[in-house]
Design a protein around this motif. Structure first.
Motif, PDB file in Angstrom:
ATOM      1  N   ASP A  88       0.819  -1.209   0.089  1.00 33.85           N
ATOM      2  CA  ASP A  88      -0.180  -0.030   0.063  1.00 33.85           C
ATOM      3  C   ASP A  88       0.887   1.265   0.035  1.00 33.85           C
ATOM      4  N   TRP A 144       1.454   9.284  -5.655  1.00 30.13           N
ATOM      5  CA  TRP A 144       2.052  10.774  -5.247  1.00 30.13           C
ATOM      6  C   TRP A 144       2.796  11.127  -6.458  1.00 30.13           C
ATOM      7  N   GLN A 163       3.040  13.279   2.353  1.00 32.08           N
ATOM      8  CA  GLN A 163       3.786  12.144   1.618  1.00 32.08           C
ATOM      9  C   GLN A 163       5.240  12.554   1.824  1.00 32.08           C
ATOM     10  N   SER A 209      -7.331   6.741  -3.713  1.00 32.17           N
ATOM     11  CA  SER A 209      -6.324   5.854  -2.691  1.00 32.17           C
ATOM     12  C   SER A 209      -5.797   7.093  -1.842  1.00 32.17           C
ATOM     13  N   ILE A 210      -5.537   8.211  -2.074  1.00 32.57           N
ATOM     14  CA  ILE A 210      -5.020   9.308  -0.991  1.00 32.57           C
ATOM     15  C   ILE A 210      -5.982   9.763  -0.243  1.00 32.57           C
ATOM     16  N   ARG A 252       0.788   3.975  -2.758  1.00 31.16           N
ATOM     17  CA  ARG A 252       0.716   5.451  -2.649  1.00 31.16           C
ATOM     18  C   ARG A 252       1.946   6.100  -2.872  1.00 31.16           C
TER      19      ARG A 252
END
Length: 406
Positions: free
Chosen positions: A165, A173, A234, A193-194, A169
């Motif tokens: 994951d 990004w 992130q 997803s984010i 992610r």
């Protein structure tokens, strides 16, 4: 895992287990019903299909009975009798089924196995207390060991899923920051997803990664959330990137400026995820407008001249040489005095008195320093047309590495 010794039971115990083994399909139906009645997590989550649950119950009941039979005296044949438990642990982790609910089902299965063995013992008038005591001991030892294997497999799979994951992610990004969100399908995938909407407006924040525990992405997210600002963060190589769902950065800037520990850059707002790459470049540019050695939160909207200079470093260097070049040859101590005085004079609109207050000296000292600047550079400071270039040259001299005037 407990080592199961052999010959702890008798032929009677082995016979009981064999009898119940022949009834595993019937026992499986009963266990599925029992889980539905007494384990509400399965109903609530709705992630385990009925056929999956039935097969898992069937396989694990079979293995538990085989392990009990081995404990009761049957010779091992080399079969991995924990394979069903491990498979269940992996599958439930992938389905995101809470481990506590999974283990509760195993306890229900253990109880059902014990009740089935007791029922067969009573039906056959084989209820010898010593044999049943041994049998009970090993039924629950087997259930505990099997549950442990479930948990081990579950946690291992869970760690792998977290790693996957995080990689996914990070990939999304990177796509966002490099403009892939201009593809509608990618923008939708990234948003889901984010955890952000496809439509903005958005602002991007960039700060150096050496932030300390209280400036991590999660801490910043919580701090901004308390102020009503939704954000996601992130970590990247050397930096932390934040995506803020805001049209007005006033509140976000107040939070970020409350306790800055490192230089921070804040972009202007952009309308959607498709423009996040533009905002990211703006945030990086804003962060780079913070002079070396200083800790500030720089909003691009407030640093446009500096941003322009950084965007054209060759022209900025030419401007420094054109307006300040001769001052570069002045000894460092005097150079700093002259440049500080010149900068304050320009910022105050040419006020000698305000400049004197800013640099903490007499107004005559200010006048003398300005005359010294004119002598060195050949500039006429009375010519206001040169003031803009002088101001930009000073800003450029603080920004461009290595600082030529440091």
């Amino acid at each position: 895992m407990t080592e199961l010794p052999h010959r702890v039971g008798t032929r009677t115990a082995t016979s009981l287990v064999a009898d119940v083994l022949s009834r595993v399909p019937e026992l499986t139906d009963a266990l599925v019903t029992l889980i539905g009645e007494q384990n509400p997590g399965y109903r609530r989550m709705k992630v385990v299909p009925p056929h999956d649950l039935w097969q898992s119950c069937h396989d694990n009941l079979t293995r538990v009975l085989q392990l009990v039979s081995r404990a009761a005296g049957e010779e091992p044949d080399g079969t991995d009798l924990y394979d069903a438990a491990r498979a269940t642990g992996r599958q439930r982790a992938q389905q995101r089924m809470p481990l506590d609910d999974v283990l509760r089902s195993f306890r229900l299965g253990g109880r059902l196995v014990w009740e089935a063995l007791i029922h067969r013992a009573r039906a056959g008038e084989l209820a010898d207390p010593d044999e049943l005591l041994n049998l009970a001991s090993w039924v629950w030892t087997v259930v505990d060991d099997t549950s442990a294997q479930v948990a081990i497999a579950y946690h291992a799979t869970e760690r792998e899923l977290v790693r996957v994951d995080e990689q996914r992610r990070a990939t999304l990004w990177e796509g966002l920051l490099h403009g892939r969100a201009k593809e509608p399908a990618f923008a939708l995938q990234a948003a889901q997803s984010i955890g952000v909407p496809v439509d903005g407006p958005y602002t991007v924040v960039v700060l150096d990664a050496e932030t300390g525990d209280n400036r991590t992405g999660s801490a910043l997210e919580c701090g901004l959330a308390e102020a009503g600002v939704v954000s996601v963060w992130q970590a990247r190589a050397g930096t932390l990137v934040g995506l803020l769902a805001v049209a007005d950065t006033t509140v976000a800037l107040r939070v970020l400026r409350a306790d800055p520990r490192v230089p921070v850059g804040v972009s202007m707002t952009v309308p959607s995820l498709a423009d996040v790459d533009v905002a990211y470049r703006q945030a990086v540019l804003a962060r780079n407008t913070v002079p070396p050695g200083r800790v500030e939160v720089a909003a691009l909207a407030d640093r446009l001249p500096e941003a322009l200079l950084l965007s054209a470093p060759a022209l900025a260097e030419a401007l420094i040489e054109r307006r300040l070049g001769p001052l570069l040859k002045v000894p460092l101590a005097e150079r700093r005095l002259l440049l500080d005085t010149l900068n304050s004079w320009l910022e105050t609109g040419g006020s000698i008195n305000q400049t004197a207050n800013a640099v903490h000296c007499h107004r005559n000292t200010v006048i003398n320093r300005l005359r010294r600047v004119e002598t060195i550079t050949g500039l006429d400071l009375a010519d206001t047309a040169a003031h803009l270039e002088l101001s930009l040259a000073l800003r450029a001299s603080w920004l461009l590495p290595p600082g030529p005037l440091a």
